[in-house]
Design a protein around this motif. Structure first.
Motif, short mmCIF file in Angstrom:
data_model
loop_
_atom_site.label_atom_id
_atom_site.label_comp_id
_atom_site.label_asym_id
_atom_site.label_seq_id
_atom_site.Cartn_x
_atom_site.Cartn_y
_atom_site.Cartn_z
N HIS B 250 0.82 -1.21 0.00
CA HIS B 250 0.00 0.00 0.00
C HIS B 250 0.85 1.26 0.00
O HIS B 250 0.56 2.23 -0.69
CB HIS B 250 -0.94 -0.01 1.20
N ALA B 251 1.92 1.22 0.79
CA ALA B 251 2.81 2.38 0.83
C ALA B 251 3.45 2.58 -0.54
O ALA B 251 3.67 3.71 -0.99
CB ALA B 251 3.89 2.18 1.89
N ALA B 252 3.72 1.46 -1.23
CA ALA B 252 4.34 1.56 -2.55
C ALA B 252 3.36 2.17 -3.55
O ALA B 252 3.76 2.94 -4.43
CB ALA B 252 4.79 0.18 -3.02
N THR B 253 2.08 1.84 -3.43
CA THR B 253 1.13 2.38 -4.40
C THR B 253 0.98 3.88 -4.25
O THR B 253 0.71 4.58 -5.22
CB THR B 253 -0.26 1.72 -4.27
N GLN B 254 1.20 4.39 -3.04
CA GLN B 254 1.16 5.85 -2.90
C GLN B 254 2.22 6.50 -3.77
O GLN B 254 1.98 7.52 -4.42
CB GLN B 254 1.43 6.24 -1.44
N LEU B 255 3.38 5.89 -3.78
CA LEU B 255 4.45 6.43 -4.63
C LEU B 255 4.09 6.24 -6.10
O LEU B 255 4.41 7.08 -6.94
CB LEU B 255 5.76 5.73 -4.32
N ALA B 256 3.40 5.13 -6.40
CA ALA B 256 2.99 4.89 -7.79
C ALA B 256 2.04 6.00 -8.24
O ALA B 256 2.06 6.42 -9.39
CB ALA B 256 2.32 3.53 -7.92
N VAL B 257 1.22 6.49 -7.31
CA VAL B 257 0.33 7.60 -7.64
C VAL B 257 1.16 8.85 -7.96
O VAL B 257 0.84 9.61 -8.88
CB VAL B 257 -0.66 7.88 -6.48
N LEU B 258 2.24 9.02 -7.21
CA LEU B 258 3.14 10.15 -7.48
C LEU B 258 3.74 10.03 -8.89
O LEU B 258 3.83 11.02 -9.62
CB LEU B 258 4.25 10.16 -6.42
N VAL B 259 4.10 8.82 -9.28
CA VAL B 259 4.61 8.59 -10.64
C VAL B 259 3.55 9.01 -11.65
O VAL B 259 3.83 9.65 -12.66
CB VAL B 259 4.99 7.11 -10.84
N LEU B 260 2.31 8.66 -11.33
CA LEU B 260 1.20 8.98 -12.22
C LEU B 260 1.03 10.50 -12.36
O LEU B 260 0.73 11.00 -13.44
CB LEU B 260 -0.08 8.36 -11.66
N LEU B 261 1.25 11.22 -11.25
CA LEU B 261 1.15 12.69 -11.30
C LEU B 261 2.18 13.26 -12.26
O LEU B 261 1.91 14.19 -13.01
CB LEU B 261 1.34 13.28 -9.90
N PHE B 262 3.38 12.67 -12.23
CA PHE B 262 4.41 13.09 -13.19
C PHE B 262 3.90 12.90 -14.61
O PHE B 262 4.11 13.75 -15.48
CB PHE B 262 5.68 12.25 -13.00
N ALA B 263 3.23 11.77 -14.83
CA ALA B 263 2.73 11.48 -16.17
C ALA B 263 1.69 12.52 -16.59
O ALA B 263 1.68 12.97 -17.73
CB ALA B 263 2.13 10.09 -16.21
N VAL B 264 0.82 12.88 -15.65
CA VAL B 264 -0.18 13.91 -15.95
C VAL B 264 0.54 15.19 -16.35
O VAL B 264 0.17 15.85 -17.33
CB VAL B 264 -1.09 14.15 -14.73
N ALA B 265 1.60 15.52 -15.62
CA ALA B 265 2.36 16.73 -15.94
C ALA B 265 2.96 16.63 -17.33
O ALA B 265 2.93 17.60 -18.10
CB ALA B 265 3.46 16.93 -14.89
N VAL B 266 3.48 15.46 -17.68
CA VAL B 266 4.08 15.28 -19.00
C VAL B 266 3.02 15.48 -20.08
O VAL B 266 3.24 16.20 -21.06
CB VAL B 266 4.71 13.88 -19.14
N LEU B 267 1.87 14.85 -19.89
CA LEU B 267 0.84 14.94 -20.92
C LEU B 267 0.29 16.36 -21.02
O LEU B 267 -0.01 16.85 -22.11
CB LEU B 267 -0.29 13.94 -20.63
N THR B 268 0.19 17.03 -19.87
CA THR B 268 -0.25 18.43 -19.91
C THR B 268 0.78 19.27 -20.64
O THR B 268 0.45 20.13 -21.46
CB THR B 268 -0.41 18.97 -18.47
N GLY B 269 2.05 18.99 -20.33
CA GLY B 269 3.13 19.70 -21.00
C GLY B 269 3.09 19.47 -22.50
O GLY B 269 3.31 20.39 -23.29
N GLU B 270 2.78 18.24 -22.88
CA GLU B 270 2.72 17.92 -24.30
C GLU B 270 1.65 18.77 -24.98
O GLU B 270 1.87 19.35 -26.04
CB GLU B 270 2.41 16.45 -24.49
#
Lengths: 340, 562
Positions: B250-270
């Motif tokens: 569960h603690a690891a999935t929290q970080l996975a959500v953080l990874v996902l936020l980076f992805a949102v930033a990338v796609l927004t940037g795109e």
């Protein structure tokens, strides 16, 4: 793409998927026992011998321990697995804690496996043992330089500055060693030890073989290695200029860890599964551990000749609960000390 | 605007067409939504798991450093691939030089070498005990200073060399697909060659550049094997560190959500990089951009530049693998492994099914977005690409969770044993997870092609009474063909290299080449792993060859038509 190619593509897709299904690749087991294994060393040999002796067939898939455990949990009672075989006492402890392993009642195993290398409730049993100890380049180090009581902690001494190489913080080997130091000395003292290594400009290496090569090349004087990597590298290159020092022999003993197995709670063939684990801990010990130069857990079995040359050593008693419970703290401590 | 040229509708972005009549269109909208839901469910399962447990565990120490490292790595690799991939794409499109016609295609090959293999070869050559440093020490003494090999800059270098073909492929396709008329018009209006390139062609290639860079950045984001070789602790490494180090998924999935936020930033940037501009190409015939011949030393310098990139990203690592494989064969006396063929077949089979599935879905989704109009379809389409930004193991577990839920539901509904078969790990599960993970590269490539079709074309087809299905078959799919070819190749190569998903979901008796490499590499049997690593490279080269042949034919046809 005209309509026909589009339809053809979809049709082709369906046929291919059907072909994969037809091949029996979509699930389906053919052997008597199924094993999820996070251990990879030549399992075929040991299992083949077991099948020859008992007629019970075995198949396994290998993977990473944490992933395989999540798969066991998701599959629940429907799991095809009968045995969970993994590396690191912490992983075994965790699998048991999560309720994925069945309690066994086996006099054979109680007799074969020393008490600290198995679970008190019989949920898992250690089957192979590795020691994590100090290795050094004999041209650069006089073994008398090592602290014989606290060898690991002794490497924090400033005289080792610029001479140390160790594994990365993400390595389970590093983590369980540090967990055992926390267990032994308390968190504060353990933190000081790790900070001492960092202050000595410890060079971090990505794997044990690179570490041994660096010691051999003379770019590190001292490292901490699993004994079987040294044995394996020596088997390939007998001229390797690396020696082994048994750590903390006048103190708590050398840090060890195990590979072990338990019967999966949802197993539909628990009887044969137990039989396999019992065989691995007794008649199958050497077939199971020798290929990887590991030590048998069963005192009745002899270590293979190459590691027998390393001599006998006193091991630190293994506290699986501490390894498992303190691992998170070890990760945190390593980060706090700035150990990468 | 009429005639040849470009429609740049910066002020009134056209999101397909406003909904008019026709029963088919809500159905197409619904289709996109269904695809998005199917793709997003497993990812969502993990996200919910992560969010649900926030507060239970403290974030890991060093999280800020991890975030900063991730940022630095992503920006570095983006800059590196932009320089190498974009630069090479321009070079081979705008100039002619010796060997150019061959190099154009060979430059794609580094894609066939997984970054983790390139990283290992790089280290074995340049690390302390490798030949380069040993030689330096032998010549200049033991205390010679060398730059830190296990470092962020080295990781950026290796990943840029391995990932630049994404940018190269998409930018080159964009430069070639541009209508000749645009170029000719600019020249007629008095712009010089260089000025036309800078002011017209490159800006028009921006969407493709953005698409390529976002793929590179997401690939960088989810990598955890390569970065670990270089002691670079990104958030993805953090996911594994927490998961395995604290035994807390569960603690690891929290970080996975953080990874996902980076992805949102990338796609927004795109999207920001694309701007609100929609560049559509309209027909028009003419000469278009004719590559200029580089003569003498300048020509050979260009050749050398291409060969250097090719050597660093492909030739040298493959050569090293070959040397190891031959050495290993000499030791064991066996040249081939009987499993070689079996693993190659299963690898290619899964990869091709995944590639076709992803491309069919991408074309259909791209078509649906243009037919149905409206924000729902557009947002849902965006959602389908998130899987690429989720670490493979997390997608795999999401699929397990989703399948287990279906199983439980079926059992409750009275089906004895539920789907049992699905839960026990199956190729079907692997395919599902692959589609989730790799729909993004397929959709990006297809969409970049579709984006060049003016909405007026779709509109004209509709107003002439064509049914949406007919428009898909006769207008959108044919016009998306260059993108389809690129998409097929990208997904196949990605799927051939993929490891965590197949490792987690595979049934008994199913092994791919990447699993084989993993099993050996995990125990540091790198020389032994060189043979299966070569199987991966071979499997990844096949789609490259197919694509090259197809693209060559298309280009010849195109030239014949004008």
């Amino acid at each position: 793409m005209h309509p026909r190619p589009l339809i053809a593509a979809t049709a082709g897709l369906t046929v291919l998927t059907a072909a994969l299904t037809g091949c029996g690749i979509i699930g389906g087991q053919s052997a008597d026992l199924q094993i999820y294994s996070a251990r990879h060393y030549d399992l075929e040999g040991a299992f083949g011998q077991f099948t020859d002796e008992t007629g019970i067939t075995v198949e396994f898939i290998s993977g990473d321990d944490a992933e395989l455990l999540e798969r066991l949990k998701a599959e629940g009672a429907d799991t095809p697995a009968d045995i969970f075989l993994t590396v690191d006492a912490g992983n075994l402890w965790n699998a048991a804690r999560q309720g994925e392993l069945a309690e066994l009642d086996s006099p054979v195993l109680e007799d074969a496996v020393p008490e600290d290398l198995r679970d008190a409730q019989g949920q898992w049993y250690g089957l192979a043992m590795r020691a994590r100890t100090v290795t050094y380049n004999p041209d650069a180090v006089d073994p008398a330089e090592f602290d014989t009581t606290e060898t690991y902690a002794g490497l924090a001494d400033p005289k080792w500055k610029g001479r140390l190489c160790m594994r990365d913080a993400t390595s389970a080997y590093t983590q369980s060693l540090v967990a055992s130091l926390i267990d032994l000395h308390g968190r504060e003292e353990a933190l000081k030890i790790v900070q001492g290594w960092v202050a000595n400009d410890v060079e971090i290496m990505g794997n044990d073989v690179l570490l041994l090569e660096a010691i051999d090349a003379g770019s590190c004087d001292v490292g901490i290695n699993n004994h079987y990597y040294l044995a394996r590298t020596l088997a390939e290159n007998p001229d390797l200029n690396v020696d082994l020092f048994w750590a903390s022999q006048e103190g708590a003993g050398t840090h060890v860890n195990i590979s072990g197995a338990g019967v999966v709670e949802g197993s539909d063939n628990a009887e044969d599964a137990q039989r396999l684990i019992e065989w691995l801990a007794t008649d199958g010990q050497n077939a199971f551990v020798d290929g990887n130069h590991e030590y048998p857990v069963n005192p009745a079995a002899a270590p293979e000749p190459l590691i027998a040359e390393f001599g006998e050593f006193k091991r630190m008693p293994l506290n699986a609960e501490a390894y498992g419970d303190l691992n998170a703290e070890a990760v945190d401590l390593l980060a706090e000390a700035g150990y990468k | 605007m009429t005639g040849t040229g470009v429609l740049a509708e910066a002020r009134t972005p056209t999101r397909g067409l406003r909904r008019t009549s026709g029963a088919g269109r809500p159905a197409w909208s619904a289709f996109v939504v269904v695809v998005a839901v199917l793709v997003a469910t497993p990812v969502l399962a993990v996200v919910l798991d992560g969010i649900g447990s926030v507060g239970d565990t403290a974030p890991p120490r060093g999280i800020v450093a991890m975030v900063l490292t991730t940022l630095a790595l992503m920006v570095g690799v983006a800059a590196g691939t932009l320089l190498v991939g974009g630069g090479l794409a321009w070079l081979v499109t705008a100039y002619r030089f010796p060997l150019r016609n061959v190099l154009v295609w060979l430059l794609v090959l580094p894609l066939a070498v997984p970054a983790y293999i390139l990283g290992f070869v790089f280290l074995s050559v340049f690390d302390v005990s490798g030949p380069v440093q040993s030689a330096l020490r032998a010549v200049l003494g033991p205390d010679v200073w060398v730059p830190e090999v296990r470092s962020l800059p080295a990781a950026v270098l290796v990943m840029s060399l391995s990932l630049y073909p994404y940018v190269y492929l998409l930018v080159r396709a964009a430069l070639i697909e541009q209508s000749a008329g645009t170029y000719d018009a600019a020249r007629t209006l008095g712009a010089g060659r260089g000025r036309t390139l800078r002011r017209v062609l490159l800006p028009l290639a921006r969407p493709s550049l953005a698409a390529g860079l976002s793929l590179v950045m997401m690939e960088t984001l989810t990598d955890f094997a390569t970065v670990q070789y270089f002691n670079v602790q990104t958030v993805s490494v953090g996911v594994y560190l927490v998961w395995k180090g604290t035994f807390d998924f569960h603690a690891a999935t929290q970080l996975a959500v953080l990874v996902l936020l980076f992805a949102v930033a990338v796609l927004t940037g795109e999207r920001a990089l694309r701007g609100r501009a929609r560049y559509h190409q309209q027909g028009g015939r003419g000469q278009g951009l004719q590559p200029e011949r580089l003569r003498g030393a300048r020509g050979w310098a260009a050749t050398a530049l291409c060969i250097a990139a090719l050597a660093a990203g492909f030739l040298i690592p493959v050569l090293q693998l070959l040397v190891w494989a031959v050495g290993e064969a000499g030791k064991s006396g066996v040249l081939t492994d009987p499993r070689f063929g079996e693993y190659l077949v299963s690898t290619l089979l899964v990869a091709s099914v995944t590639a076709v599935a992803c491309v069919v879905l991408s074309v259909a989704v791209g078509h649906a977005v243009r037919i149905s109009g409206g924000r729902i379809a557009a947002s849902a389409a965006q959602l389908t690409t998130f899987g690429y930004a989720v670490p493979g193991a997390v997608v795999g577990i999401g699929v397990l969770i989703a399948f287990a839920a279906v199983d439980t539901a079926l059992e409750r509904a009275g089906v004895p044993g539920g789907t049992g078969i699905l839960v026990t790990g199956s190729v079907l599960g692997i395919l599902y997870a692959y589609v989730i993970r790799f729909l993004a590269p397929a959709y990006q490539a297809v969409d970049a092609s579709l984006a060049k079709i003016p909405p007026t074309v779709t509109f004209a087809a509709l107003s002439l009474g064509a049914a949406p299905r007919r428009i898909l078959a006769r207008v959108h799919a044919p016009l998306a063909r260059p993108g389809v070819a690129v998409a097929l190749m990208l997904v196949m190569i990605d799927a051939v290299k993929e490891l965590p998903i197949v490792l987690l979901l595979r049934p008994f008796g199913f092994t791919t080449a990447s699993v084989w490499v993993y099993e050996l590499a995990r125990e540091n049997f790198w020389e032994k792993a060189s043979l299966p690593a070569l199987v991966i490279v071979t499997a990844a080269i096949l789609p490259v060859v197919v694509l090259v042949r197809q693209a060559r034919r298309a280009e010849t046809r195109g030239r014949a038509a004008t």
